[in-house]
Design a protein around this motif. Structure first.
Motif, mmCIF file in Angstrom:
data_model
loop_
_atom_site.group_PDB
_atom_site.id
_atom_site.type_symbol
_atom_site.label_atom_id
_atom_site.label_comp_id
_atom_site.label_asym_id
_atom_site.label_seq_id
_atom_site.Cartn_x
_atom_site.Cartn_y
_atom_site.Cartn_z
ATOM 1 N N ALA A 34 22.899 23.974 52.920
ATOM 2 C CA ALA A 34 23.829 23.197 52.096
ATOM 3 C C ALA A 34 23.094 22.495 50.955
ATOM 4 N N ILE A 35 21.886 21.997 51.238
ATOM 5 C CA ILE A 35 21.086 21.356 50.191
ATOM 6 C C ILE A 35 20.680 22.382 49.141
ATOM 7 N N ALA A 36 20.231 23.561 49.595
ATOM 8 C CA ALA A 36 19.793 24.604 48.673
ATOM 9 C C ALA A 36 20.938 25.108 47.804
ATOM 10 N N ARG A 37 22.150 25.117 48.345
ATOM 11 C CA ARG A 37 23.311 25.586 47.592
ATOM 12 C C ARG A 37 23.878 24.526 46.648
ATOM 13 N N GLY A 38 23.320 23.318 46.684
ATOM 14 C CA GLY A 38 23.793 22.255 45.810
ATOM 15 C C GLY A 38 24.972 21.484 46.362
ATOM 16 N N GLN A 39 25.360 21.754 47.616
ATOM 17 C CA GLN A 39 26.478 21.035 48.206
ATOM 18 C C GLN A 39 26.102 19.605 48.576
ATOM 19 N N VAL A 78 13.850 8.807 54.712
ATOM 20 C CA VAL A 78 14.473 7.666 55.369
ATOM 21 C C VAL A 78 14.014 6.393 54.672
ATOM 22 N N ILE A 79 15.001 5.622 54.191
ATOM 23 C CA ILE A 79 14.702 4.342 53.542
ATOM 24 C C ILE A 79 15.107 3.232 54.504
ATOM 25 N N PRO A 80 14.160 2.430 54.969
ATOM 26 C CA PRO A 80 14.468 1.378 55.945
ATOM 27 C C PRO A 80 15.607 0.482 55.490
ATOM 28 N N ASN A 81 16.491 0.190 56.441
ATOM 29 C CA ASN A 81 17.636 -0.695 56.235
ATOM 30 C C ASN A 81 18.679 -0.141 55.250
ATOM 31 N N LYS A 82 18.494 1.087 54.796
ATOM 32 C CA LYS A 82 19.466 1.698 53.884
ATOM 33 C C LYS A 82 20.046 2.980 54.437
ATOM 34 N N GLY A 83 19.218 3.844 55.008
ATOM 35 C CA GLY A 83 19.734 5.067 55.575
ATOM 36 C C GLY A 83 18.896 6.279 55.252
ATOM 37 N N THR A 84 19.484 7.460 55.502
ATOM 38 C CA THR A 84 18.818 8.742 55.268
ATOM 39 C C THR A 84 19.408 9.399 54.039
ATOM 40 N N PHE A 85 18.544 9.828 53.111
ATOM 41 C CA PHE A 85 18.988 10.379 51.826
ATOM 42 C C PHE A 85 18.347 11.745 51.595
ATOM 43 N N ILE A 86 19.056 12.603 50.856
ATOM 44 C CA ILE A 86 18.464 13.868 50.433
ATOM 45 C C ILE A 86 17.326 13.562 49.462
ATOM 46 N N SER A 87 16.187 14.205 49.669
ATOM 47 C CA SER A 87 14.987 13.903 48.882
ATOM 48 C C SER A 87 15.192 14.197 47.402
ATOM 49 N N SER A 88 14.531 13.400 46.572
ATOM 50 C CA SER A 88 14.582 13.616 45.126
ATOM 51 C C SER A 88 13.741 14.821 44.716
ATOM 52 N N GLU A 89 12.683 15.110 45.461
ATOM 53 C CA GLU A 89 11.850 16.280 45.216
ATOM 54 C C GLU A 89 11.949 17.188 46.431
ATOM 55 N N LEU A 90 12.653 18.290 46.267
ATOM 56 C CA LEU A 90 12.933 19.183 47.391
ATOM 57 C C LEU A 90 11.873 20.273 47.518
ATOM 58 N N PRO A 91 11.576 20.713 48.737
ATOM 59 C CA PRO A 91 10.634 21.832 48.931
ATOM 60 C C PRO A 91 11.270 23.146 48.520
ATOM 61 N N LEU A 92 10.422 24.160 48.308
ATOM 62 C CA LEU A 92 10.938 25.490 48.000
ATOM 63 C C LEU A 92 11.666 26.049 49.208
ATOM 64 N N PHE A 93 12.791 26.704 48.950
ATOM 65 C CA PHE A 93 13.595 27.237 50.049
ATOM 66 C C PHE A 93 13.260 28.709 50.228
ATOM 67 N N SER A 94 12.884 29.092 51.439
ATOM 68 C CA SER A 94 12.451 30.464 51.706
ATOM 69 C C SER A 94 13.509 31.292 52.406
ATOM 70 N N SER A 96 17.203 33.509 52.730
ATOM 71 C CA SER A 96 17.633 34.743 52.064
ATOM 72 C C SER A 96 18.234 34.425 50.708
ATOM 73 N N SER A 97 18.281 35.428 49.814
ATOM 74 C CA SER A 97 18.775 35.228 48.456
ATOM 75 C C SER A 97 20.233 34.818 48.441
ATOM 76 N N SER A 98 20.974 35.162 49.464
ATOM 77 C CA SER A 98 22.394 34.832 49.491
ATOM 78 C C SER A 98 22.620 33.338 49.619
ATOM 79 N N THR A 99 21.595 32.633 50.148
ATOM 80 C CA THR A 99 21.770 31.198 50.303
ATOM 81 C C THR A 99 21.123 30.408 49.174
ATOM 82 N N ASN A 100 20.368 31.069 48.293
ATOM 83 C CA ASN A 100 19.843 30.411 47.102
ATOM 84 C C ASN A 100 20.944 30.352 46.055
ATOM 85 N N PHE A 101 21.897 29.476 46.282
ATOM 86 C CA PHE A 101 23.113 29.468 45.481
ATOM 87 C C PHE A 101 22.946 28.649 44.211
#
Length: 491
Positions: A34-39, A78-94, A96-101
């Protein structure tokens, strides 16, 4: 994104409780996809472990394991006292091509494109800017506007009205605006002759839909209002141009054209012609009405800048003297107010108004009942009239100030007439220059001179410059930059 509650987790998280792969890994992989697809964009806050476990009907420890795995891989932080967030710098996604949306850059189908609707408006960030004649929002009575709008929002009776909107417009606003037009324009009309729209452009679009057929001939001024011309051309009409001189539209040239071919409609801005600011003389107004009656063409009268007059009372609209039912009168109300408090209107005989209401119901069924109620109260309480009288003194001063600055810095280089109304001056350059290069030089000096203000043809080298939005200091700085840009252009 601080609020995670609206994310449709169940739409992209699906797992098999009986599979060999652990559930936490299945959920983690679904989230990665979902992160890789931009959702789930970077910075999105995810649900807490308790909330997500209840939503997916799994143990809270399972979601804790999911977040730990994603955090270890760099997908979340994870930011203490705030919650869990999608990272600003994402790793490369390995995966299948169908999920590199990636969202498609182009459609997979063909469609018709129109160069007619290419709008010359630009958006460039400069400290100073000319426009085609807009009021200064800093002169607006914000307190009165906000007071009346807020009061309408709180009234219980208006809460009931918000559940259903009559796309014919607020009856209260129609009553108030009808009286306003009766007194200020001399229009002997009733509410049955008035239609509330969003803008002059919407009004023209509705008119074109109803009265024009493809290949009908529409007469406009040369030079004229480009937005109106685009609307008529898009409808498939033949556009014929008639010259404009110091007395407005050349009615003799129009009469000659009428003798040659059928004319369906003539569009005019008689009060303050756009862009040259001249007024249609009293004699030519009578001639235009007589030509319409003789040859059967429709006059669409745009009362552009009618409220802004400085020397004396303006001539009444053509519609106030139309006994043959040949004039459709369009305009905007509240131009001196903040942009959100403006509206458009159409005045016409009742039979065609019935058709216009049907078309408005298709393109603007929702309307804005609160804003229309507020506008009606602004009229009834006299706020609009008081504000306009007060602001006219300032705009007259700004008009004269701009004229003095132009005489001081461009004497012998330009020619202009001080207009009796409106919020802009029309300048013609005495020596041919490249106006588009002049605009670029202004931009380099932090002054925005939009392309839609520049009129350059083999016979015309003119510029429309608004003064309404500029304070005296801003105006002086802008004119000095314009002078410097001209020097650079001629260097």
């Amino acid at each position: 994104m601080n609020s995670p509650v609206s994310i449709p987790y169940k739409s992209f998280i699906q797992f098999d409780r009986y599979a060999n792969q652990p559930i936490f890994l299945q959920i983690a992989q679904q989230l990665i996809q979902a992160i890789a697809r931009g959702q789930l964009p970077s910075g999105t806050k995810l649900l807490g472990t308790r909330q997500l476990s209840e939503l997916l009907d799994v143990h809270r420890n399972t979601i804790s394991a999911v977040y730990e795995d994603l955090c270890a891989q760099g997908w979340v932080e994870v930011i203490p006292n705030k919650g869990t967030f999608i990272s600003s710098e994402l790793p490369l996604f390995s995966g299948s091509s169908s999920t590199n949306f990636q969202y498609p850059k182009e459609t997979g189908y063909a469609f018709q494109k129109s160069i007619l609707l290419d709008n010359p408006y630009e958006k460039i960030n400069c400290e100073l800017s000319f426009n085609d004649g807009s009021p200064d929002i800093r002169l607006t009575q914000i307190d009165d506007l906000s007071r009346i709008y807020s009061a309408n929002l709180k009234r219980k009776i208006n809460r009931k009205k918000m559940g259903y909107y009559n796309h014919d417009g607020s009856e209260y606003l129609k009553e108030q605006l009808t009286q306003y037009l009766q007194l200020s324009r001399g229009l002997a009309i009733g509410t049955e002759n008035l239609l509330i729209t969003r803008s002059v452009e919407m009004s023209l679009y509705i008119i074109a839909e109803i009265i024009l057929e493809p290949m009908d001939t529409v007469v406009v001024a040369d030079l004229g209002y480009f937005s109106a011309n685009m609307i008529f051309q898009k409808a498939g009409n033949k556009i014929k141009t008639i010259p404009v001189d110091a007395d407005g539209l050349d009615t003799k040239a129009l009469a000659d054209l009428c003798a040659q071919e059928p004319i369906r409609m003539v569009y005019v801005t008689p009060q303050q012609h756009y862009p040259t600011t001249v007024s249609l003389s009293a004699q030519r107004r009578l001639e235009l009405l007589q030509l319409a009656k003789t040859y059967g063409f429709i006059i669409v009268e745009d009362d552009y800048d009618y409220d802004f007059h400085y020397e004396k009372q303006p001539l009444l609209p053509l519609a106030s003297n139309d006994q043959a039912g040949m004039v459709i009168y369009v305009g905007s109300f509240g131009k001196s107010l903040a942009p959100g408090f403006r509206t458009g209107f159409i005045v016409a005989p009742e039979n065609i108004m019935y058709e216009m209401r049907k078309h408005l119901g298709i393109i603007d069924r929702q309307g804005d009942i609160l804003m229309e109620q507020a506008l009606g109260e602004l009229i009834e309480e006299g706020v609009v009239d008081r504000h306009l009288k007060k602001s006219l003194k300032e705009y007259k001063f700004r008009r004269d100030n701009l004229a003095d600055l132009l005489e001081q810095h461009f004497k012998g280089l330009i020619r202009f007439q001080v207009p009796k109304g409106g919020l802009a001056l029309w300048l013609t350059w005495q020596q041919p220059i490249n106006l588009y290069q002049l605009s670029r030089k202004c931009q380099e000096l932090n002054l925005f001179l939009p392309k839609n203000l520049l009129y350059q043809t083999p016979s015309v080298c003119g510029t429309r410059i608004g003064f309404g939005n500029l304070s005296p200091n801003e105006m002086e700085a802008s004119i000095k930059i314009l002078q410097q840009a001209l020097w650079k252009l001629n260097a």
